[in-house]
Design an enzyme around this catalytic site. Structure first.
Site, PDB file in Angstrom:
ATOM      1  N   GLN A  22      45.402   9.410 140.154  1.00 34.35           N
ATOM      2  CA  GLN A  22      45.519  10.350 139.033  1.00 34.35           C
ATOM      3  C   GLN A  22      44.192  10.420 138.276  1.00 34.35           C
ATOM      4  O   GLN A  22      43.652   9.408 137.845  1.00 34.35           O
ATOM      5  CB  GLN A  22      46.652   9.896 138.098  1.00 34.35           C
ATOM      6  CG  GLN A  22      46.928  10.860 136.961  1.00 34.35           C
ATOM      7  CD  GLN A  22      47.450  12.226 137.440  1.00 34.35           C
ATOM      8  OE1 GLN A  22      48.244  12.317 138.377  1.00 34.35           O
ATOM      9  NE2 GLN A  22      46.987  13.293 136.796  1.00 34.35           N
ATOM     10  N   ASP A  49      45.773  14.968 147.977  1.00 37.26           N
ATOM     11  CA  ASP A  49      45.152  15.894 147.026  1.00 37.26           C
ATOM     12  C   ASP A  49      44.137  16.802 147.722  1.00 37.26           C
ATOM     13  O   ASP A  49      43.711  17.802 147.152  1.00 37.26           O
ATOM     14  CB  ASP A  49      44.424  15.109 145.928  1.00 37.26           C
ATOM     15  CG  ASP A  49      45.287  14.941 144.689  1.00 37.26           C
ATOM     16  OD1 ASP A  49      46.170  15.797 144.469  1.00 37.26           O
ATOM     17  OD2 ASP A  49      45.068  13.970 143.942  1.00 37.26           O
ATOM     18  N   LYS A  81      55.608  13.885 138.967  1.00 42.85           N
ATOM     19  CA  LYS A  81      55.366  13.805 140.415  1.00 42.85           C
ATOM     20  C   LYS A  81      56.373  12.862 141.080  1.00 42.85           C
ATOM     21  O   LYS A  81      56.993  13.207 142.090  1.00 42.85           O
ATOM     22  CB  LYS A  81      53.934  13.313 140.682  1.00 42.85           C
ATOM     23  CG  LYS A  81      52.890  14.384 140.383  1.00 42.85           C
ATOM     24  CD  LYS A  81      51.463  13.863 140.387  1.00 42.85           C
ATOM     25  CE  LYS A  81      50.512  14.961 139.937  1.00 42.85           C
ATOM     26  NZ  LYS A  81      49.121  14.550 139.784  1.00 42.85           N
TER      27      LYS A  81
END
Ligand code: NAP
Length: 311
Positions: free
Chosen positions: A97, A120, A53
């Site tokens: 995460q 997200d 990422k």
């Protein structure tokens, strides 16, 4: 011959579109979009995901930083980190995460991320925006799948779409996004009766289960489009023999494992009209959409554009 839906190609298109967007933000706001990734502990798989990422962010000119609290951090400690990131103006996106260590209250953490920085799309407010069809960040994996289907001109309006899996991260948002594309959507899960028959109704079949090659030919209507979200590692040779063409077995013997999706690769290629391979299908799209969500958040937060966020 079934068509391969190439996720790497779509990822490259999305990244190419992102570069001028980043430049416009820098010209307008005097700074790059900013992404903060919170990686708790040392889970090797999570470390790999986070590295790819931040590498993609660097590649696009997006500022990124990784905060790495130890696995022993408690919920309060992690909440304090999130609060400080929420308060920093140059951070447009915050990504925690997953999975978090079991002793941390993940729901509390996800709820603490400022909704406008929730790249997200997991915050309940953003789930509500998705569900009611209002602009907002969309969960990256299903949003990437919609991009893939659109760019390959797979008709969604009026199509029967069957989604196997009802997770908050993939299955449910996938179903909602397909509904917004005017598909007729059925969501299946572990309690669905006669799953193969339900799946055989699908023009578009999305498998997000996490069970290696569970979906075989009997689940796939000939000519259906199959999207395989699953990513599992096969480590047993007997399983490898069931799943893979014999030509792949030397590779399995060399590596001791191979990546596989939820759909049997040979059956998928034989019965479908188009499909996403594993690897190289859905996987590459997720990070590209994360970058897009970060950019859209920066556009909105710097007053350049309001977040179009429709997918
Ligand atoms: P998850 O949270 O474990 O959800 C799995 C879903 O599958 C659940 O809804 C479960 O039903 C259903 N299920 C399990 N066994 C089933 C069965 N035998 N028949 C029918 N349904 C069944 O998983 P997830 O996070 O959605 O991820 C699914 C897969 O996608 C995993 O392999 C994951 O690694 C992969 N993934 C890939 C990406 C990517 O970027 N490519 C991103 C995210 C996830 P119940 O709800 O009834 O338990």
């Amino acid at each position: 011959m079934s068509q391969i839906l190439d996720g790497n190609r779509v990822r490259d298109q999305i990244k190419a579109e992102a570069r001028p967007q980043v430049e416009r933000i820098i010209a307008h706001a005097g700074r790059a979009p900013g992404l903060a990734v919170v990686l708790v502990g040392h889970d090797p798989a999570s470390e790999i995901y986070v590295r790819s990422k931040t590498k993609t962010a660097d590649d696009l000119g997006i500022y990124s930083e990784t905060i790495t609290p130890p696995a022993a951090i408690d919920t309060a400690g992690l909440l304090a980190i999130i609060a400080s990131l929420n308060a920093r103006p140059e951070i447009d996106g915050i990504l925690v995460q997953l999975p978090l260590p079991a002793h941390i209250d993940s729901q509390k953490i996800l709820l603490a991320v400022a909704p406008e920085k929730d790249v997200d799309g997991f915050h309940p407010l953003n789930v509500g925006l998705l569900s009611t069809g209002r602009p907002g960040p969309r969960p990256c994996t299903p949003a990437g799948i919609i991009q893939l289907l659109r760019r390959y001109e797979i008709p969604m309006a009026g199509a029967n779409a069957v989604v196997i899996g009802r997770s908050d991260i993939v299955g449910k948002p996938m179903a909602m996004l397909l509904l917004h594309e005017n598909a007729t959507v059925t969501v299946c899960h572990s309690r669905t009766r006669n799953l193969p028959a339900v799946c055989r109704e699908a023009d578009i079949l999305v498998a997000a289960i996490g069970r290696p090659a569970m979906i075989t030919a009997e689940y796939i209507r000939p000519g259906a489009v199959v999207i395989d979200v699953g990513q599992s590692r096969v480590t047993s040779r007997t399983e490898a023999e069931r799943i893979f063409d014999p030509s792949r077995l030397p590779d399995f013997d060399l590596k001791g494992s191979l990546l596989v999706g939820d759909v049997h690769p040979g059956d998928m290629a034989r019965v479908s009209s188009a499909y996403t391979p594993v690897p190289g299908g859905v996987g590459p799209l997720t990070i590209a959409m994360l970058m897009r969500n970060t950019i859209e958040s920066a556009e909105s937060r710097t007053g350049l554009y309001s977040n179009s966020g429709l997918c």
